[in-house]
Design an enzyme around this catalytic site. Structure first.
Site, PDB file in Angstrom:
ATOM      1  N   ASP A   1      62.114  -2.732  35.686  1.00  0.00           N
ATOM      2  CA  ASP A   1      63.153  -1.844  36.205  1.00  0.00           C
ATOM      3  C   ASP A   1      62.818  -1.447  37.631  1.00  0.00           C
ATOM      4  OD1 ASP A   1      64.691  -1.679  33.808  1.00  0.00           O
ATOM      5  OD2 ASP A   1      63.103  -0.413  32.991  1.00  0.00           O
ATOM      6  N   LEU A   2      63.648  -1.844  38.550  1.00  0.00           N
ATOM      7  CA  LEU A   2      63.432  -1.600  39.978  1.00  0.00           C
ATOM      8  C   LEU A   2      63.126  -0.118  40.259  1.00  0.00           C
ATOM      9  CD1 LEU A   2      63.580  -2.728  42.874  1.00  0.00           C
ATOM     10  CD2 LEU A   2      66.002  -2.143  42.873  1.00  0.00           C
ATOM     11  N   ASP A   3      62.021   0.142  40.936  1.00  0.00           N
ATOM     12  CA  ASP A   3      61.641   1.495  41.352  1.00  0.00           C
ATOM     13  C   ASP A   3      61.466   2.453  40.180  1.00  0.00           C
ATOM     14  OD1 ASP A   3      61.867   0.488  43.915  1.00  0.00           O
ATOM     15  OD2 ASP A   3      63.882   1.263  44.213  1.00  0.00           O
ATOM     16  N   GLU A   4      61.162   1.911  38.992  1.00  0.00           N
ATOM     17  CA  GLU A   4      61.093   2.778  37.822  1.00  0.00           C
ATOM     18  C   GLU A   4      59.709   2.797  37.170  1.00  0.00           C
ATOM     19  OE1 GLU A   4      63.170   4.878  36.715  1.00  0.00           O
ATOM     20  OE2 GLU A   4      65.136   4.322  37.442  1.00  0.00           O
TER      21      GLU A   4
ATOM     22  N   GLY B   1      66.491   2.072  45.553  1.00  0.00           N
ATOM     23  CA  GLY B   1      67.250   0.984  46.171  1.00  0.00           C
ATOM     24  C   GLY B   1      67.086   0.875  47.663  1.00  0.00           C
TER      25      GLY B   1
END
Lengths: 277, 277, 277, 277
Positions: free
Chosen positions: A220-223, A195
């Site tokens: 999926d953010l940063d995943e 984040g």
């Protein structure tokens, strides 16, 4: 004489190496480099071979397809410069590192354009005679901005989109449209500090090491699958701004290293992991 | 069902992978892991394969020998604990690290004895119920001391001699008698600071990083093939004694890491280099 | 002639260094080493000075207290071995590393006892003639087990409790009873992979680097101030068990490094961070 | 209100910190940061203090000189951009890294010119509107070339000369003329691989880690005080060209890190070592 990179992934079964190397042997090809990996948990086989000799790409590809499982993913790639589009915002270190490599002929890619949501990097990009496209966010919402980005990208031809510190979150729709084609540099040692403002988070947590992570972008953010990571030691003397400044060196090197791997067809994606040969 | 590690090195020629994997395939063996490397400068081929299935070691070895060049070095090794002898002097960190791993069953070796030119490590060795042999240097010259060491070693049965901070220089004669069987940890980042008291040399040179090097011992002091290296950052606050103290952690980890590789048959020696799979 | 470590922390104000160094000067003490840090965000001043000369501890402490703010925390510590209690479970690497250092006289601490919830480490501990206390969890609940642990600890005298891979979660009550006296090694690069089986989590996330974190224990699990961290590179060839095995080397070194800092009075705690001189 | 960096080095004696901090206190200055180091072997005292307040540079300097030993070296530096000249040859990575930082305003220096013995970097330099001066070596000997370099440098005004992969050996005469003003990046982990083509030397020695070293240049080739070093892991898959390519990333980061330290007056030179605050 020409060279090719042969990339194969499929379910593992007995005799795969034998059958594939038999194809190379019978076509009179040299194996210059060969790497294999079997994921035991999922029974998946991965192979990357550099071959050289006299051959047709289609003939080689078909000959391999004839000996491997039906569902196998077989790619015969003759080395050539990939085309990339760079997305950026305001910070110049990651973009600059790529531009300097490009100018030295070390990038193994053609930069089609730099697209940014701010104008700060226009001057730097123009110094290298590369098209700079400003897609402003002013007065429009996220959806509309992304629509314009997609329009701009639609007029370009490219293999990969590289987020060189592009500080906007991409929608599911955007990501899926360019599946496995978007590479991001995240300014933390993922999965730590997902984040916003990871350096501030790192400072507040009092960590003694900070890092950066290059990864494929998924919904999926940063995943997404991690390609490369590295770290640098910090201490109590570092404010979060000092961490950010020290972190920039790690970010740019990790992104360039990941690009080098991807542009040379050395990365397989398997579930949420990468196999890097 | 049993497992074997197949290690092959020979001149490179077309079809080697095909011919060897054909042997595995026709004997019905699974390839659990397979790694190859070709040294382009010297045209040498190296391959390490983990196979499993039902087979006789001799049969497999002969079948491979029949398809590779005559001069090929072919080893079929069924995993088993190697036997090692540890040589030490006064410092306990490298010896201790090995003993703790041994006790936990993580060493993959049987320790036949600890031989030392001082008595300092007797108590520690005895704590682990391992034979401690003191070969004193008092009143005898280098030649005589080495003669006694060789006598002591002659009564033991072992695969490798591990110099766990053994602070005596070995003669050519000694080294050649145990060719490629002696592993040393050198307390510097070789080839920097060859010879005596490398930490003092490092301090005087004002380096910002110190290291350690595990290597096979050859007749040339500190010049044998390197197996593993690692480093640690230092600064002007470090006296040479502080460097020595910080360096001990690197030394013991690097030596144990090298042992792990050698004891699992993962290291080829080629000229003055190692290929580590 | 004697030595002392003077540790001061208080609100920052003009003239602190002057006033404190004046005390040293007027008492005729040498400053052998001096480090300061001001946290600008919180306006907090930290100072650690090694002094030598002829002095009474109380006199020096009072002289300093007279010149610093009322709320200042002033410690004058004459170097001496601290006493520690080690808590462990089944794995021997962290415990073993501490025992080997202790035997070599490099730990700067006296080990009062090893307390474990399993019997696996009894033999190793006894090898070093250190009391081993087994506090079984069989047939009793968490609360009762902790009560017994507290009873056992109550009969010992110690400065720090070291969790050398003690695989039980401690209650708030336990932690508060030994505030800032408990040091833990967490088998991940915190804050990544909080909680159970971090190596499995790391494997599933596909990270390219794993790490370990030594920290003071607070009521929030894996959230206390970090003393030391380090990392090691991994790749797709590592199963989670391989990561665990490689990680053990990092864990033990990071814990021993943190202990070295704490036992030499080099660590200040400030909010959730540490200042390490 | 203004800021200054006060740098003092002299023989150590009792009361130095007291006397110097008294000067700050009586002039009403804040100490924003303060670091000291005493080299016990040589009895030398080093101090760097960031002060802020209302003051005259000369007054402060004189006040300090009045309380420290006569031979003390006292500098009161008001932060300002230093001026640098870059010397380069053909490779662009180190130069490029500096140019990108300069453009982002992160370099803390003004680049007066790039001087090169080849024309390869002219285009890159001009992209940043920085003067490029080509001093050819064609048809002239080493002595004549250096004479021309000195002429060119004589017309420029600068604080430091930065050798950003300048591949010519400098004469004693040249070095002495610009004593402690020349910073070099050496493409090895000094003192390993002094001299020509260190990557080829590293490859032949079979090292598992390569590095780079930024140092002040003295008459002894590759022997000056080290400012910064870093390393990167390599393995048997790396040709010496691969090592060179991987090494470039380390070189440019280490040089930029060293520049950052020097340009912010954080480096003392003492004998052949540096004290870095």
């Amino acid at each position: 004489m020409k060279e090719a990179r042969v990339l194969i992934d499929c379910s593992d079964e007995k005799g795969l190496v034998y059958k594939i190397s038999k194809v190379f042997y019978e076509m009179g090809l040299n194996i210059d480099k060969n790497q294999e990996f079997v994921d035991e948990q999922t029974n998946k086989f991965f192979m990357r071979t550099k071959v050289s000799g006299i051959f047709e790409v289609d003939t080689l590809q078909n000959a391999i397809k004839a000996v491997v499982p039906l569902e196998a993913h077989v790619r015969v790639i003759v080395p050539a410069k990939k085309r990339i589009v760079l997305l950026a915002t305001k910070e110049s270190h990651a973009l600059g590192d790529i531009l300097i490599r490009w100018e030295a002929g070390e990038l193994n890619a053609q930069i089609e354009a730099v697209i940014a949501n701010h104008k700060d990097l226009k001057a730097l990009t123009r110094r290298f005679d590369i098209p700079f496209i400003h897609v402003s966010t002013e007065g429009i919402d996220r959806h509309e901005h992304e629509k314009r980005m997609i329009e701009v990208l639609g007029e370009l031809s490219f293999d990969y989109i590289v987020l060189a510190k592009y500080m906007r979150i991409l929608s599911d729709n955007f990501v899926k449209r360019f599946e496995w084609k978007i590479i991001n540099i995240h300014h933390s040692f993922l999965p730590a500090f997902i984040g916003a403002n990871p350096y501030k988070q790192a400072y507040e947590r009092g960590v003694k090491i900070i890092g950066a992570t290059a990864h494929f972008v998924t919904s999926d953010l940063d995943e997404g699958p991690i390609i490369s990571q590295d770290v640098i030691a910090v201490n109590h003397n570092y404010s979060w701004q000092d961490m950010q400044s020290a972190g920039r060196d790690v970010e740019k090197i990790v992104l360039s290293r990941a690009l080098h791997l991807v542009l040379n067809d050395r990365v397989f994606i398997h579930q949420n992991r990468t196999i890097v040969f």
